[in-house]
Structures are given as C-alpha cells and as structure tokens.
Design a protein around this motif. Structure first.
Motif, short mmCIF file in Angstrom:
data_model
loop_
_atom_site.label_atom_id
_atom_site.label_comp_id
_atom_site.label_asym_id
_atom_site.label_seq_id
_atom_site.Cartn_x
_atom_site.Cartn_y
_atom_site.Cartn_z
N GLY A 44 1.44 -5.84 1.51
CA GLY A 44 0.64 -6.31 0.39
C GLY A 44 -0.83 -5.99 0.46
O GLY A 44 -1.59 -6.41 -0.42
N ALA A 45 -1.28 -5.25 1.48
CA ALA A 45 -2.71 -5.00 1.67
C ALA A 45 -2.98 -3.51 1.79
O ALA A 45 -2.09 -2.71 2.14
N THR A 46 -4.22 -3.13 1.53
CA THR A 46 -4.64 -1.73 1.65
C THR A 46 -5.27 -1.43 3.00
O THR A 46 -5.63 -0.28 3.26
N ASP A 47 -5.41 -2.43 3.86
CA ASP A 47 -6.16 -2.22 5.11
C ASP A 47 -5.39 -2.70 6.33
O ASP A 47 -5.96 -3.24 7.27
N TRP A 48 -4.07 -2.50 6.35
CA TRP A 48 -3.28 -2.96 7.49
C TRP A 48 -3.67 -2.18 8.73
O TRP A 48 -3.86 -0.96 8.70
N SER A 49 -3.77 -2.87 9.86
CA SER A 49 -4.09 -2.20 11.13
C SER A 49 -3.55 -3.03 12.28
O SER A 49 -3.23 -4.21 12.13
#
Length: 846
Positions: free
Chosen positions: A545-550
């Motif tokens: 659900g996110a654009t910045d998974w890390s």
C-alpha cells in the motif's frame, strides 16, 4: 536503462520424429476474424468508410508481411515460389480460427521461412515454443519475451553445393542484425533448437563452415520474421482520429448510443441494469442490480494522465466514459458514528495504519471490519477502504489443519462479501454473492468459518465490484504454516520429506498499483466498470500500500519473500537488483523442487514464494522491469519501476546449513505430483474453455484504432501505454467471455458437473482473434490444479496452484483435482473482466 541481450543456445539440435501438421489441416483467410472487429463501424459516413478501407489495406499489408516477410532480404509473401508442405500454406489459421481448433495461434507463434536466392526451392517454418519457466509467461529480467524454437525445413540442398560449407546454422537476430544468436544446427526435417530473447527478431538459416563464428558468414538460404515485426511506425490512426469531429466539450459523454453486447452483464444469470439518471447509482456486478449511493459519492470525470512517452490523438481527449463517475466518501449508508468506531458520513476518516500480524489458533474467532480510511499515495491523502483500519489488512497466521471463525462487519457504503482466495474451505463460506451467500449490506455482519487444509500463502478480498473495493485497499494475506514447521518454514528435524529450506527471515509483500491524475484518483465507473478492455492499470506502483517500502538486511542474509499480486490488472516481473533468487513455493504451498529464477512473473491473484540471497553490502532496488508497446510509433518501451529498497549493511549473517543454490526437494510431494503428471500429460482435454471478448458499438475513432492495434498482440500487456483509450470503454460496450466450445454456452450458462475425486483435464484457449485479445489470469475456486502443458509443450515445474496466467493466443492444459463439494466459480482475475461477465460456475457433488 542498459539493454542486455540474452541468448541461450546449443549447436546440437535433435531431430523430432513427429511432424508438425495439425495446423496445416485446413486453410483459411488470416484476416477472417479481424473482420469481426470492424462491424461496429458501419453507418458512420464516408469518413469512417475511408478509415476502414485504409485500415483494411494496412492490415492486409501486415498480414502479407507476416505471412511471408523476408525483411530486408528479398520479396515477401506466399505468392513467391509456390506452396510447400503438401500444397498448404504454412502458418495459417485452421478453419474457424485457432480457438475453435483448440490450438495455439499460428499468427503469433509460427513463422514462415522463405528462400533467399541460395536457398533454391527450400521452404520451412519455425514454431515459437514456451521457454522453460515455472511462470505463466517466459521473459528475462528485463521483461523481454524468451522463446525456444522448433524448425521444420524441406528442400535444403547439401551445404557443400553452396561452397566450402558442411552444415546449416539457425540464427536469431533483432532488426539491427546485431547481435546474432545461434540457436542450433539443422538440415531437412524437424529440429528442436535453443533459446533467445528479443522483442522483435528475424530468423535466418545459413550455410556455414566447420568453425562456429559469432555471426553469420555463409550464404543465407531461409529467412522469416517474428509476428512482432508486423507493427510498423505509421500516422494512419492519427489521421483517422483527427478526421472525426467532436463536441469539444471535455465533460460530454460523446459515446452516443450505448449498445449492450450479448452477455456483457450476464453476471450470475441476471439481466443487465438499465441506464439511469438523476441520483447516482452503482452497478454491483454478479447480476445483483443497483443501489443508491450515499451523498457526495460522485465526482466529475477527469482524464487519466497520458503515458509520458506515447502520443494519443486529440480527438480521444474530447471523450468521456458513458457511465457516471464514482469516488468513495464516508462510511456505512445512514451511519453517523455509533460509538463503536464505525465512521459515518461527515465523520472524521482515519489514516490507514500499517498491517499488523495476528496469530490464530485452532478455534479462535477474529473480528474483521471493512471501513473507510485515508491513504497516502503520491503525496496525496486519498479515500480508500481498509480491513480493521489497515492497508494491507491484518496478516492472519494459522497452522495447517486449523479452523478459525471470522465475524465480519461491512462499514463501507457498498454491499460486499469476502472471498478467502485459495482456501479449500466449506462452500457456503467462499464469499461469492449470489452464489454462496447474499451480499452483506452496509452496516451488517456475516460470520465466516475458515478451514485451512493446505499450507501456503493465501489472501482475502471482496468479491463484489472488486474493481472498486479491492483497488481501494481491501486486501489481506493469510499465511498457513505446515504442521511441524518452524516460523521460517523449515521443519527443523531433518525429516526425509522436509518443508522449506531454512532462511534468516521472511517478508510479506503485496504488489499493487493505483491510477492517479494530477489532482487525485481517476474515478471508477458507477453503473458499470470503466477500463473494461485492458483493466485498470495504475501509474503508481505500491508495495504493501505504500510507495516507499524498504527493509534492512545483513550481508549473507537469506530473506523469504511471500509475493501476492493484488492489482486489478497489472502483471509484474520482479527482480531484486541482480541478487540470486530461489523459487520455493506457489499458490498452494511449496514446490516439489526448488529452482533458481532470474525474475518472478506474477499475474493478478497469483502468489509466489522466493528466497533471495543478499551477499554483499550495498543498496538494492526491488524492480518491476517490463516491455511496454507503443502501437502508434511501433516501438517497445523498456519500463523499470522501483518498488522498494533493500539496504544490505552491518555484520555478516551466520551461514545456513545448506548452500543457497542446492536444490531442495520435498520427496512425498514430488512423488505425488510426478505420478499425476505421468498419468495425464499428453492425454486429450476432457473439458475446454475459450477465453474471448464480445464487443458492441464503440465510438469513432476507437474501433479503427483498436483494429490497427490488433495487428500484433503481445503475450502479455505489461503496461498501460494508452490509458485514455483504455479508460473510455465500459462494461456497457464490452463483455468478456468464457465459452464452452462443445456446447457453445457462455459464462453463467455453462453447466459443468463433477464428483469429488474426479481428476479433470481442462484446456484453456485464449482466443487471439478478439478485438482486444489479452492475457487472462484464470482462478478456480475451492479446488487446486497442476499446469500440465502450455501450447502443447510439457510444463517444466508442475506445482499445486489456484490461479494461472494464460497469455494471448496460447493454450494451457490443467489437471484439476475435484476434492471439495459445492458450487464453485471459475473466472478471470482481472477485476474489470470479472465484473463484465467473465465467470462461470461448476458443480462438484460428494
């Protein structure tokens, strides 16, 4: 992005005893089915007629070029040199089309070879075979299609007659003629060759000397071109579009009459709803009618953003879908907040929270609620829905054999039901409205009982207008661990059968996308889904659900990634910055044997489990690398999107007990699968389904543009290069079809009946000849199956699955184990295809 050419080859091709003659039993005009697509253009005046004539001439040119193109090497077409192979032109459609004959499309997978001057009377053809892959489509890490080749040649002279030569070599090369990849040696007869990966390519057969070279050196004797070479740069579609007048009103519904194709809203055997005006209403799909939406649910249509590298005709930008737009607002209809945390209209809507894990024991009860949340995507706060306020929904962990109970509450403004994808549970809890239960109204509850007989990674999502509900965030995973396995899936006791190889840790990734304009989300269709042809392909890619998974890992660490594709329509090709990948599991648990892969092709609703070794310190990107097509400019576009980041740092991880590249086998599972494959592979199918599309009247200039675009169809549409054209078509013009070719029945009229214990061979045939043929991820509820063959070639890695990707023009043979009684659905898992009718029900009795 740098281009890396891949060619795997051998110069020791082996003859094939069986001749390839099933495609040559009947001749037909290759453009016969293309003519179906032009029927909606009649009656639109002389401008349309001119466009049709021009498009027809262009199509005929494309067909001739494919039928006998010699590329830069000479004359083209079967008109030169007579007809080989017993008087039949090679590579032609069987009478009635390839789908009716239940064979792969020769238009896409067969290349006619024509003689160069040195070839004399020689003729030949090449079949494009599926390259070895466990996935539904064979591509390299960059998304370039991989093929093996089978060549049949007749009339080749002895190579010594052409000079100092002693053999014939087959070369595969792109239009630039560099590099040239040798894939094998041939002479007269039929030969299995090696593998190569190019977007567009030329096949050449040349006489060569005894020393292998890096490129063709001897005289050319045969040549032909891939189907993908049919696309040519052109201006005709733009000319056609610009000749058409428009209202000039960006907000107008310019589609004119809304023609309903047969079966477009067949749903569960119910008639399509009528066109409506006044208050906004929403078409529910599944044949269940319409409901009033709460106030504030509608918005103005705003175009989706254009692809940054693809131009579209200006006329297309004047048009709007023929249905009302819908963007969600608020909670359950009529609610104003009840003190139990249920948000009502006008109430404050919370931000979605990250997913939490819930460990469920046998007999436990879970409270699960679907309700409104705000999502942060692309710097915007957007309306969405979440399970228990989370996106993704809670990760449910249980053990194989457990039964858990779920008290579900619907706090969204739409009726819904929850499907527990992949679980072979009791039929009445499968979550299919109109089949296994009534829809759950806003504000109401329903109790599910989840039986978990299989280990593996499963997921849950709505099964009613899932083009809206699922896309807005209502997805979650279920992880069922094997009995006796530890948290990392390893049995830990050294048993002979084993489970999964040991890893240092695991991560669950839901792969998704979202369609955003500059001011917010592109609306959904109210009375019927939009994006009904391609499916809704987003322009923002998401992980959990996110654009910045890390994440951070240590050098030498092995991470197990449980991948689930929850997107409406997008297929992904995932890699981990070049780190080695080991495939260990699929839809329904572990593979019989692990295997290395270069990347992971995952279609909507599929799950794959992979181990990744992060050896050296540094930062690696999790990437989606695919090949998009600009049909206007006739070029392939390499698209690379970063989905997440893995930082490798810190002290090295302790070594594991086995080398990463060692094959891990589950002997009992391997024996079970191997025995079934030996028994059924090569046997004729007992049932078949043709995957097709029914298209009614489309607005000008959509129809001629789609006809032109259909000159070549890739195996998989990886990206939305024409989002405005895709967006305009609703379920009122298009119905996707499952057809039983034996009875002619379609979708919900199909009547298949089986008994528990039956093992049924089912062939899926994806008809290449529809107006907008494309891949379909086919999901079978309540059962599991093995993939036996693709295009008649044995599948190299049969494993238990519930969803399979069927590329355009292909045949896929399944062995379905009927183990679970009840009424079960089979459907395409592109959400817009499902919601426009592409579903059927089969019955399994005890």
């Amino acid at each position: 992005m740098s281009r890396r050419w891949v060619g795997r080859w051998t110069l020791s091709a082996r003859p094939v005893g069986a001749q390839i003659d099933d495609m040559d039993s009947a001749s037909s005009d290759r453009s016969h089915e293309r003519g179906r697509a032009a029927r909606g253009l009649s009656g639109k005046g002389t401008v349309v007629l001119a466009g049709v004539v021009l498009a027809g001439v262009a199509l005929a040119f494309g067909v001739l070029w494919q039928g006998g193109s010699s590329g830069p090497f000479g004359a083209m077409g079967p008109l030169a040199g007579g007809l080989p192979f017993g008087g039949e032109p090679p590579c032609v459609e069987p009478a009635g089309g390839h789908a009716a004959a239940s064979v792969p499309s020769p238009d896409l997978y067969c290349i006619e070879l024509h003689p160069a001057p040195a070839g004399g009377e020689a003729r030949g053809r090449v079949w494009l075979l599926p390259a070895e892959t466990p996935f539904g489509a064979a591509v390299d890490r960059d998304g370039v299609a991989r093929h093996r080749f089978r060549l049949e040649a007749h009339g080749l002279p002895d190579p010594s007659e052409l000079g100092d030569f002693d053999r014939y070599v087959v070369w595969i090369t792109p239009p630039s003629l560099f590099p040239m990849v040798p894939v094998g040696e041939v002479h007269n007869g039929t030969f299995e060759l090696g593998e190569a990966a190019f977007n567009q390519f030329i096949v050449m057969v040349s006489a060569e000397g005894p020393e292998p070279g890096a490129a063709r050196a001897g005289p050319l004797v045969l040549r032909g071109t891939s189907a993908s070479m049919q696309i040519r740069p052109h201006d005709l579609p733009v000319i056609i579009a610009e000749m058409a007048g428009g209202t000039g009103d960006p907000g107008a519904h310019d589609h004119g009459r809304h023609h309903e194709p047969p079966g477009a809203h067949a749903g569960h055997g119910m008639p399509a709803p009528p066109d409506v005006g006044g208050d906004v209403r929403i078409y529910l799909g599944h044949g269940l009618g319409e409901i009033d939406l709460p106030p504030g649910a509608a918005s103005e249509w705003r175009m989706p953003p254009m692809h940054p590298l693809v131009q579209m005709p200006v006329e297309m930008m004047r048009m709007r879908p023929p249905v009302d737009p819908f963007i969600p607002v608020g909670g359950a209809a009529g609610a104003s907040g009840d003190g139990a945390g249920h948000a009502g209209i006008g109430a404050s809507i919370p931000l979605a929270q990250p997913r939490r894990e819930l460990l469920l024991q046998d007999g436990d009860t879970l409270d699960l609620e679907a309700g409104p949340v705000l999502r942060r995507i692309g710097g915007l706060e957007l309306p969405g829905y979440g399970f228990n306020g989370q996106i993704p929904g809670p990760l449910l962990r249980a053990q194989e054999g457990a039964t858990v109970h779920v008290r579900f509450r619907n706090d969204t403004p739409l009726p819904t039901a929850i499907h527990w994808h992949g679980l072979r549970l009791e039929n009445r809890f499968d979550g299919v409205p109109g089949l296994t239960q009534d829809p759950i109204p806003p504000g109401a509850t329903f109790s599910y009982e989840l039986r978990m007989p299989d280990e593996g990674t499963f997921w849950y999502h709505p099964h009613l207008r899932e083009d809206v509900m699922q896309d807005l965030g209502l997805t979650g995973n279920i992880h069922v661990t094997p009995v006796g396995a530890g948290a990392d899936g390893d049995d830990g006791n050294g048993s002979a059968d084993g489970w999964y190889p040991a890893v240092h840790r695991e991560a669950f990734l839901q792969l998704d996308d979202h369609l955003l304009g500059p001011d917010g989300p592109v609306a959904y269709g109210a009375q019927s889904p939009v994006h009904a042809l391609m499916g809704r392909i987003g322009n923002v890619l998401l992980v959990n659900g996110a654009t910045d998974w890390s994440t951070e890992v240590r050098p030498g660490e092995v991470v197990r990634f449980h991948l689930t594709n929850v997107a409406n329509a997008r297929a992904f090709n995932i890699s981990f910055g070049g780190a080695p990948i080991r495939l260990v599991g699929g839809d329904v648990g572990r593979l019989p044997r692990s295997r290395p892969v270069e990347s992971v092709v995952i279609a909507p609703a599929e799950r794959w489990i992979v181990d990744v070794l992060f050896e050296e310190p540094g930062t690696l990107a999790i990437e989606n690398r695919v090949q998009a097509i600009d049909h206007m400019s006739a070029i392939f576009l390499a698209e690379v999107d970063t989905l997440g980041i893995v930082r490798v740092e810190g002290t090295p991880a302790p070594p594991l007990d086995r080398p990463f590249d060692a094959v891990h086998e589950a002997p009992a599972l391997a024996r079970e699968v191997d025995a079934l494959v030996v028994e059924h592979r090569g046997q004729p199918p007992e049932r078949s389904l043709v995957l097709d599309v029914s298209v009614g009247e489309l607005p000008f200039p959509l129809d001629p543009l789609l006809i032109w675009e259909g000159v070549f169809r890739p195996q998989v549409e990886w990206a939305g290069t024409m989002p405005d054209m895709d967006w305009l078509v609703s379920g009122r013009e298009v119905g996707w079809v499952l057809r039983d070719p034996e009875t002619g029945r379609e979708n919900m009229a199909i009547d298949w009946r089986f008994r528990v214990g039956d093992q049924v061979r089912v062939r899926l045939v994806n008809d290449r000849d529809g107006l907008h043929a494309m891949q379909h991820p086919i999901h079978i509820h309540g059962q599991r199956f093995l993939v036996l063959a693709v295009n008649g070639e044995p599948h190299p890695d049969p494993t238990w699955k519930d969803t399979v990707l069927v590329p355009t023009g292909t045949t896929v043979d399944l062995l379905v184990e009927m183990s679970n009684p009840g009424s079960w659905m089979v459907h395409c898992h592109i959400a817009e295809h499902l919601e426009t009718g592409m579903m059927a029900v089969f019955e399994v009795t005890p």
